[in-house]
Design an enzyme around this catalytic site. Structure first.
Site, PDB file in Angstrom:
ATOM      1  N   ASP A  85       9.252   3.769  12.875  1.00 10.21           N
ATOM      2  CA  ASP A  85       9.834   2.609  13.556  1.00 10.21           C
ATOM      3  C   ASP A  85      11.243   2.253  13.081  1.00 10.21           C
ATOM      4  O   ASP A  85      12.213   2.384  13.819  1.00 10.21           O
ATOM      5  CB  ASP A  85       8.882   1.395  13.503  1.00 10.21           C
ATOM      6  N   ASP A  98       0.855  -1.189   0.000  1.00  7.36           N
ATOM      7  CA  ASP A  98       0.000   0.000   0.000  1.00  7.36           C
ATOM      8  C   ASP A  98       0.895   1.244   0.000  1.00  7.36           C
ATOM      9  O   ASP A  98       2.114   1.140   0.047  1.00  7.36           O
ATOM     10  CB  ASP A  98      -0.922   0.011   1.239  1.00  7.36           C
ATOM     11  N   ASP A 158       1.619   4.951   1.711  1.00  3.59           N
ATOM     12  CA  ASP A 158       1.363   5.813   2.872  1.00  3.59           C
ATOM     13  C   ASP A 158       1.943   7.189   2.595  1.00  3.59           C
ATOM     14  O   ASP A 158       3.115   7.320   2.209  1.00  3.59           O
ATOM     15  CB  ASP A 158       2.037   5.216   4.112  1.00  3.59           C
TER      16      ASP A 158
END
Ligand code: ATP
Ligand code: MG
Length: 458
Positions: free
Chosen positions: A162, A84, A86
């Protein structure tokens, strides 16, 4: 006294810095990004989803910053297809909603905008910033409960990400890349490395432990030693994560083409036991372990061949070993086997749902598959019932599950599975003949049992 106190506090800080922030990580944070102009990288708009490009340009033309980040950049640079796209922006979620006709704000812990373009959903998040002095974020015992502290710059946002490889930004205004944490280097060397102090970052959000092993499995990367080190000790923090969020993560781990490797990694770091404790306790049994490896390998193969994947089938297999342990090995006289099975299912699912919340629609399918195991292996196989079973909407899933059990080494159901295979592959005449033959030793045992049963009940 004060001097000693200060000295101790200094040493504590110094030692903490030394032990928990290795040099590579120290260097990776709080520095200016490496700027990589368009001609020096391979990411091209042509390889991105046109929907994502449209959303990026609309934000940009409306005066907002608009950058692609995360898997969309990482996977494109690795020349694989991103799952996907982002996008991050300095527009607030409400401003994003005002800009697009088809847009919905989702999430409470982490609010973001879903922009619908044709059939695609593009996720647009507002820059995140540090939680210090801001009450839009909630931190409890070091864990971030709500992460809606918005920032104004990419620099702040980068530190909230992250892993280093997830912190490379593609800026639509000049098509350059911004690398904040040596992500390009780690991408080249195939390394998953947390940004910042690993223990603190896992405590902030324990799901990052699952994400770390997921990226190792998905990308065939290795984990940086300092990123791997705290996982085993902190694995039990996953108990604080809502079971619904963990279901989402389990889907990403097991239904996206790298399930076998995900399981290996999860077991290596004591993470599987946190999510599936009842299954984990059965894995010393080789049939149970093989069943799970087989179902995960099948799921990966189906994914690679673009075949449909049924989450219910996978979950039915994951929980079959603990379920079958709850069932009597032999049918008990006068006891309705179906009722026993229903009770066992209810008991098992209630326990499992505390860890990973399996949605109703999936649980219903699992139940059908399990119930079919009983019906497909009935000791006495009636003609009418067998033909009716063929029309059961879940027959194929139940039959495939039976074959899977046989493949995993469950010898007790091998003859039943072989009978059904023959039955399905026969024409109408030979199908009828199959009922005149003895079916299996279990069938004979069963019919004797049946004959004696009414007598006992009298
Ligand atoms: P994929 O979409 O292939 O699963 P991804 O890296 O894009 O991988 P997403 O869940 O789509 O993962 O998240 C997009 C980006 O948001 C990540 O790359 C990362 O920068 C950031 N992110 C997601 N979850 C977290 C988290 N728990 N903590 C910090 N940053 C996160
Ligand atoms: Mg993504």
């Amino acid at each position: 006294m004060t001097f000693i106190k200060n000295l101790l506090s200094y040493l504590k800080k110094f030692l903490h810095f030394q032990t928990s922030l290795p040099l590579s990580v120290q260097q990776s944070i709080n520095k200016k990004p490496v700027y990589i102009p368009r001609e020096k990288h391979i990411l091209s708009r042509k390889n991105l989803s046109p929907a994502a490009v449209r959303v990026l340009y609309k934000l940009h033309k409306s005066g907002y910053k608009a950058l692609l980040v995360g898997g969309g950049v990482r996977d494109s640079l690795l020349k694989c297809t991103p799952k996907d796209f982002d996008i991050v922006t300095n527009a607030s979620p409400e401003q994003v909603r005002a800009l697009f006709n088809r847009c919905r704000l989702i999430g409470r812990r982490f609010v973001l905008a879903h922009v619908y373009v044709n059939k695609e959903i593009i996720e647009v998040a507002t820059f995140r910033a540090s939680h210090k002095n801001n009450n839009n974020g909630i931190v409890q015992d070091g864990r971030i409960i709500r992460d809606n502290v918005y920032g104004k710059t990419v620099d702040e946002d980068a530190l909230r990400r992250d892993f280093t490889v997830n912190s490379i930004y593609y800026d639509i205004s000049n098509l350059s890349l911004l690398d904040y944490a040596n992500g390009m280097e780690d991408l080249k060397n195939g390394v998953i490395r947390l940004i910042g102090d690993p223990s603190l970052r896992y405590q902030e959000d324990p799901v990052r432990m699952l994400r770390a092993i997921r990226f190792v499995a998905k990308l065939d990367f290795t984990m940086a030693p300092e990123t791997a080190a705290p996982i085993k000790d902190l694995a039990n923090l996953l108990k604080n994560i809502p079971a619904a969020r963990l279901f989402e993560e389990v889907q990403k781990l097991f239904l996206t083409g790298h399930a076998v490797k995900s399981l290996q990694q999860m077991r290596k770091y004591n993470l599987f036991v946190q999510l599936f404790p009842l299954t984990d306790s059965c894995l010393h049994n080789s049939t149970a372990a093989t069943l799970i490896e087989e179902v995960l390998a099948n799921t990966d193969a189906r994914q690679q061949n673009n075949e449909s994947i049924t989450a219910g089938f996978l979950f039915a297999a994951l929980l079959w070993p603990p379920l079958s342990n709850l069932l009597p090995k032999e049918p008990v006289k006068g006891v309705n086997q179906q009722e026993v099975l229903f009770e066992a299912i209810e008991y098992l699912l209630k326990k499992q749902q505390k860890y990973v919340a399996i949605p109703k629609r999936i649980a219903v399918l699992m139940q059908d598959i399990w119930l079919l195991q009983l019906r497909l292996t009935r000791p006495r196989r009636g003609k009418k019932k067998s033909f009716k079973l063929l029309e059961h909407p879940r027959f194929r899933a139940g039959y495939d599950f039976l074959l899977l059990r046989v493949k995993a080494g469950d010898k007790e159901v091998a003859s039943e599975a072989a009978w059904w295979t023959k039955f399905m592959n026969s024409n109408a005449r030979t199908r009828n003949e199959l009922f005149s033959q003895a079916i299996s030793p279990t069938a004979k045992k069963g019919s004797q049992r049946r004959r004696t049963q009414p007598k006992d009940e009298e």
